[in-house]
Design a protein around this motif. Sequence first.
Motif, PDB file in Angstrom:
ATOM      1  N   THR A  30     119.109  86.918  47.328  1.00 30.33           N
ATOM      2  CA  THR A  30     117.951  87.400  46.352  1.00 30.33           C
ATOM      3  C   THR A  30     116.773  87.369  46.930  1.00 30.33           C
ATOM      4  OG1 THR A  30     119.365  86.227  44.683  1.00 30.33           O
ATOM      5  CG2 THR A  30     117.052  86.482  44.187  1.00 30.33           C
ATOM      6  N   ASN A  31     116.348  86.579  47.786  1.00 31.18           N
ATOM      7  CA  ASN A  31     115.158  86.451  48.482  1.00 31.18           C
ATOM      8  C   ASN A  31     114.982  87.784  49.283  1.00 31.18           C
ATOM      9  OD1 ASN A  31     114.180  84.187  47.237  1.00 31.18           O
ATOM     10  ND2 ASN A  31     114.977  82.788  48.964  1.00 31.18           N
ATOM     11  N   ILE A  32     115.713  88.297  50.053  1.00 30.24           N
ATOM     12  CA  ILE A  32     115.664  89.324  50.845  1.00 30.24           C
ATOM     13  C   ILE A  32     116.045  90.677  50.192  1.00 30.24           C
ATOM     14  CG2 ILE A  32     116.320  87.945  52.977  1.00 30.24           C
ATOM     15  CD1 ILE A  32     118.858  88.914  53.239  1.00 30.24           C
ATOM     16  N   GLY A  33     116.072  90.742  49.214  1.00 31.10           N
ATOM     17  CA  GLY A  33     116.356  91.882  48.299  1.00 31.10           C
ATOM     18  C   GLY A  33     117.854  92.593  48.400  1.00 31.10           C
ATOM     19  N   CYS A  34     118.847  91.998  48.666  1.00 34.09           N
ATOM     20  CA  CYS A  34     120.077  92.516  48.848  1.00 34.09           C
ATOM     21  C   CYS A  34     120.430  93.233  47.676  1.00 34.09           C
ATOM     22  CB  CYS A  34     121.255  91.613  49.304  1.00 34.09           C
ATOM     23  SG  CYS A  34     120.881  90.946  50.919  1.00 34.09           S
ATOM     24  N   PHE A  35     120.330  92.682  46.316  1.00 32.74           N
ATOM     25  CA  PHE A  35     120.824  93.091  45.169  1.00 32.74           C
ATOM     26  C   PHE A  35     119.930  94.091  44.710  1.00 32.74           C
ATOM     27  CE2 PHE A  35     121.703  88.437  44.766  1.00 32.74           C
ATOM     28  CZ  PHE A  35     122.855  88.487  45.394  1.00 32.74           C
ATOM     29  N   ALA A  36     118.936  94.788  45.448  1.00 33.80           N
ATOM     30  CA  ALA A  36     118.425  96.131  45.104  1.00 33.80           C
ATOM     31  C   ALA A  36     118.864  97.166  45.369  1.00 33.80           C
ATOM     32  CB  ALA A  36     116.839  96.295  45.483  1.00 33.80           C
ATOM     33  N   CYS A  37     119.925  96.918  46.589  1.00 33.61           N
ATOM     34  CA  CYS A  37     120.668  98.137  47.019  1.00 33.61           C
ATOM     35  C   CYS A  37     122.338  97.800  46.794  1.00 33.61           C
ATOM     36  CB  CYS A  37     120.555  98.343  48.501  1.00 33.61           C
ATOM     37  SG  CYS A  37     118.964  98.764  48.929  1.00 33.61           S
ATOM     38  N   HIS A  38     122.564  96.901  46.637  1.00 34.71           N
ATOM     39  CA  HIS A  38     124.127  96.446  46.346  1.00 34.71           C
ATOM     40  C   HIS A  38     124.422  95.781  45.142  1.00 34.71           C
ATOM     41  CE1 HIS A  38     124.830  97.320  50.518  1.00 34.71           C
ATOM     42  NE2 HIS A  38     123.701  96.746  50.977  1.00 34.71           N
ATOM     43  N   SER A  76     125.252  74.187  47.022  1.00 34.94           N
ATOM     44  CA  SER A  76     126.533  74.611  47.883  1.00 34.94           C
ATOM     45  C   SER A  76     126.112  75.672  48.972  1.00 34.94           C
ATOM     46  CB  SER A  76     127.538  74.711  47.152  1.00 34.94           C
ATOM     47  OG  SER A  76     127.434  76.132  46.248  1.00 34.94           O
ATOM     48  N   PRO A  77     127.253  76.019  49.885  1.00 32.07           N
ATOM     49  CA  PRO A  77     126.885  77.161  50.500  1.00 32.07           C
ATOM     50  C   PRO A  77     127.042  78.507  49.937  1.00 32.07           C
ATOM     51  CG  PRO A  77     128.413  75.932  51.914  1.00 32.07           C
ATOM     52  CD  PRO A  77     128.270  75.225  50.386  1.00 32.07           C
ATOM     53  N   THR A  78     127.693  78.408  48.967  1.00 29.32           N
ATOM     54  CA  THR A  78     127.682  79.603  47.826  1.00 29.32           C
ATOM     55  C   THR A  78     126.389  79.885  47.273  1.00 29.32           C
ATOM     56  OG1 THR A  78     130.167  79.264  47.436  1.00 29.32           O
ATOM     57  CG2 THR A  78     128.751  80.543  45.830  1.00 29.32           C
ATOM     58  N   GLU A  79     125.885  78.764  46.476  1.00 33.95           N
ATOM     59  CA  GLU A  79     124.353  78.963  45.956  1.00 33.95           C
ATOM     60  C   GLU A  79     123.269  79.437  46.959  1.00 33.95           C
ATOM     61  OE1 GLU A  79     124.572  74.920  44.154  1.00 33.95           O
ATOM     62  OE2 GLU A  79     125.127  75.746  42.356  1.00 33.95           O
ATOM     63  N   ALA A  80     123.566  78.733  48.012  1.00 36.94           N
ATOM     64  CA  ALA A  80     122.170  79.050  49.149  1.00 36.94           C
ATOM     65  C   ALA A  80     122.540  80.573  49.507  1.00 36.94           C
ATOM     66  CB  ALA A  80     122.620  78.169  50.340  1.00 36.94           C
ATOM     67  N   GLY A  81     123.842  81.055  49.543  1.00 34.89           N
ATOM     68  CA  GLY A  81     123.965  82.465  50.176  1.00 34.89           C
ATOM     69  C   GLY A  81     123.330  83.251  49.079  1.00 34.89           C
ATOM     70  N   LYS A  82     123.577  82.901  47.880  1.00 35.65           N
ATOM     71  CA  LYS A  82     122.996  83.817  46.656  1.00 35.65           C
ATOM     72  C   LYS A  82     121.503  83.951  46.712  1.00 35.65           C
ATOM     73  CE  LYS A  82     123.337  84.810  41.713  1.00 35.65           C
ATOM     74  NZ  LYS A  82     123.757  84.282  40.545  1.00 35.65           N
ATOM     75  N   ARG A  83     120.799  82.713  46.971  1.00 37.72           N
ATOM     76  CA  ARG A  83     119.566  82.691  46.868  1.00 37.72           C
ATOM     77  C   ARG A  83     118.994  83.403  48.143  1.00 37.72           C
ATOM     78  NH1 ARG A  83     119.313  77.673  47.688  1.00 37.72           N
ATOM     79  NH2 ARG A  83     118.554  77.557  49.778  1.00 37.72           N
ATOM     80  N   ILE A  84     119.477  83.270  49.203  1.00 44.18           N
ATOM     81  CA  ILE A  84     119.078  84.094  50.467  1.00 44.18           C
ATOM     82  C   ILE A  84     119.221  85.440  50.172  1.00 44.18           C
ATOM     83  CG2 ILE A  84     119.727  84.464  52.650  1.00 44.18           C
ATOM     84  CD1 ILE A  84     120.665  81.713  52.964  1.00 44.18           C
TER      85      ILE A  84
END
Length: 314
Positions: A225-233, A215-223
Amino acid sequence: MYILASPQASNFVEGVDKAFIIIFAVCFFFLIGLTAAMIYFIFRYNKKRNPKATQIEGSTTLEIVWTVIPTILVLVLFYYGWAGWIPMKTAPKDSFEIDVVARMWNFTFQYENGKRTDTLFVPQDKPVKLNLKSLDVVHSLYIPAFRVKEDVVPGREKFLWFTPTNEGIYDLFCAEYCGLQHSYMINLVKVMPQEEFNTWYTDTTQQAASENIDSPTEAGKRIMTNIGCFACHSQDGSKLVGPSFKGIYGHEVTVKTGGETRTVMVDDEYIKRSIYEPNADVVEGFNKGLMVSYQGQLTDTEVEQIIEYLKTLK
């Protein structure tokens, strides 16, 4: 098969290890020799054995010996270090090239066919050239088992190459302190036989299936994760380098825009602008300049998927 170290994991292992062993052996020899000499002199020339000091004249021969021998040793050590280092500076023309993008705080690996991963997949017994790019600060790509390391410097073209010789999975680290989450920059290198790698490299069915099934939601979370957003947010409301994603969509935030403070609604346009122009609207209480632009790194479709995921973080 997970391998922390291998005696011959790449073509550089032998040269680097030889230089290390020689340097270590020389240091160990002199450590033992000087320690033994020091202990001998302590007992041989202590005050009880020599109540009256003895004047010892210098020796020109001895001074020449202890000047010439260390000079030769230094040159020998330099030669082995140089012999192990100089091949690393020229990559073969037929190298398989992969672009490496480093940012706080993750590495992303981009292939010529459009694939993008957070694990480095490489073919066995094939020269691999990594083109290094940093989007923010100085990082350093380090693969211990391959005996290779290279700094990734913003604004400079850098590369690193090697020929992986053993199939397996190896650790990849950032070896340059780059900020709060530096220790979380841990990736993997997967070395695959050439035929297996070719199958993986040319297979687009898995990616297509993922795009169709997710789903767009799952795809967004995967993206993200891959680009490291959750390291800062964070996703739970806790404060990190940047504002938390929890409950942010559809709410007002206070930002500084061009030196002026204003209140804005977090909607699709605000999120898109924050991704492409992160320093345009800086949320109050956070510092400017810590996030880099993802312009050219993400497509509009990927940004839309990220927005769909952020809507779910109530």
